[in-house]
Scaffold this motif. Structure first.
Motif, PDB file in Angstrom:
ATOM      1  N   TYR A 106      -8.506   4.042   3.183  1.00 40.54           N
ATOM      2  CA  TYR A 106      -8.599   6.006   2.997  1.00 40.54           C
ATOM      3  C   TYR A 106      -9.381   6.294   2.970  1.00 40.54           C
ATOM      4  O   TYR A 106     -10.671   6.309   2.330  1.00 40.54           O
ATOM      5  N   VAL A 165       0.799   5.948  -0.829  1.00 40.68           N
ATOM      6  CA  VAL A 165       0.014   6.972  -0.581  1.00 40.68           C
ATOM      7  C   VAL A 165       0.246   7.399  -1.823  1.00 40.68           C
ATOM      8  O   VAL A 165       1.277   7.932  -2.081  1.00 40.68           O
ATOM      9  N   VAL A 184      -6.001   7.503   5.923  1.00 41.15           N
ATOM     10  CA  VAL A 184      -4.838   8.302   5.299  1.00 41.15           C
ATOM     11  C   VAL A 184      -6.422   9.012   4.620  1.00 41.15           C
ATOM     12  O   VAL A 184      -6.907   8.790   4.085  1.00 41.15           O
ATOM     13  N   LEU A 210      -4.604   6.682  -3.180  1.00 42.80           N
ATOM     14  CA  LEU A 210      -3.974   5.319  -2.693  1.00 42.80           C
ATOM     15  C   LEU A 210      -3.590   4.713  -3.852  1.00 42.80           C
ATOM     16  O   LEU A 210      -3.888   4.793  -4.700  1.00 42.80           O
ATOM     17  N   ASN A 223      -4.759  13.364  -1.136  1.00 40.09           N
ATOM     18  CA  ASN A 223      -3.955  12.076  -1.128  1.00 40.09           C
ATOM     19  C   ASN A 223      -4.691  11.263  -1.862  1.00 40.09           C
ATOM     20  O   ASN A 223      -5.723  11.712  -2.625  1.00 40.09           O
ATOM     21  N   VAL A 243       0.937  -1.045  -0.345  1.00 42.15           N
ATOM     22  CA  VAL A 243      -0.333   0.281   0.166  1.00 42.15           C
ATOM     23  C   VAL A 243       0.516   1.288  -0.054  1.00 42.15           C
ATOM     24  O   VAL A 243       1.212   1.565   0.753  1.00 42.15           O
TER      25      VAL A 243
END
Length: 263
Positions: free
Chosen positions: A191, A47, A234, A65, A63, A45
């Motif tokens: 996220y 960002v 996130v 993902l 941001n 994973v």
């Protein structure tokens, strides 16, 4: 965490859509162009982050993902830098370099520019983009055109990448009517897009399309669904944190509307 830095390329900038941005100050950077990077936050994973200059706020961070399994990767939200098409191209290329995987599908968290503006780079690369029916309708109204594929009616969806899956969950209106979150069970990463505010934020950011009345309840549904199953949260417009970002957002909404959840 390993940060992979990409230099921005200077080609003609598309419409900014900055009115959909959240005015949160990004970290300072050097050079004439804002950088993009991938930062690994858990196994498989990353960002992806892009920056755009917004009048009155400076360099604003957004941001998304990337999740990868084997040679298969999935992108959550496109790039939103000074040139979102080129920025998204760079994210796709850096994903291949960093993970060895190729992005084969994408999903959007909501209809604002910081989520969808790089869609033309995805179309150019033949990468199908998924969105909820509500997001699809709002994308069309906003002039982006619809996604390539619709998630089914409902509020919980699964999308596969390699031998793993992500879960897409709609907890209700908040930052926008259509905002969803994306859960990566194999990595315990959530996220939250623009639904959840970063820890250093003392405001709700852009509320032009927000539903203040239901926002806290929507985040509460997300918190309850993933309680005990998340290590990393996130948000779109700030650094990753933990599940405390959900409570932080609920508190900000309560302060804004002047009453507690359910009150």
């Amino acid at each position: 965490m390993t940060r992979f830095l990409i230099a921005s390329l200077g080609i003609l900038m598309m419409g900014t859509g900055c009115q959909s941005a959240e005015p949160v100050q990004a970290p300072a950077h050097s050079g004439d162009s804002a950088p993009q990077y991938l930062e690994q936050v858990a196994p498989g994973v990353w960002v992806h982050s892009t920056f755009r200059e917004v009048r009155g706020f400076g360099s604003v961070l957004s941001n998304g993902l990337v999740v990868a399994s084997g040679d298969d990767a999935l992108l959550v939200d496109a790039g939103w830098g000074e040139d979102p098409i080129q920025d998204t191209r760079q994210i796709l290329a850096e994903t291949k370099r960093a993970s060895g995987a190729t992005v084969r599908r994408a999903v959007f968290s909501h209809h604002h520019a910081d989520s969808v503006e790089g869609i033309w780079a995805l179309r150019e690369a033949g990468i199908p983009a998924y969105a909820s029916p509500m997001t699809a309708d709002l994308m069309k109204s906003g002039g982006w055109g619809g996604p390539d594929s619709l998630l089914a009616e409902g509020n919980v969806w699964s999308l596969s990448y390699g031998d793993h899956q992500i879960e897409v969950f709609y907890g209700g209106p908040g930052h926008t009517l259509d905002n969803v979150v994306v859960y990566v069970p194999s990595a315990r990463v959530l996220y939250t897009g623009c639904l959840v505010r970063p820890g250093e934020s003392g405001s709700l950011g852009n509320i032009a399309d927000a539903d203040i009345r239901q926002w806290a309840e929507s985040v509460t549904r997300v918190r309850d669904r993933y309680h005990g199953r998340v290590d990393v949260v996130v948000p779109s417009h700030g650094p990753p944190g933990g599940p405390e970002l959900l409570d932080h957002t609920i508190e900000l909404v309560e302060e804004h509307r002047g009453r507690p959840v359910g009150g």
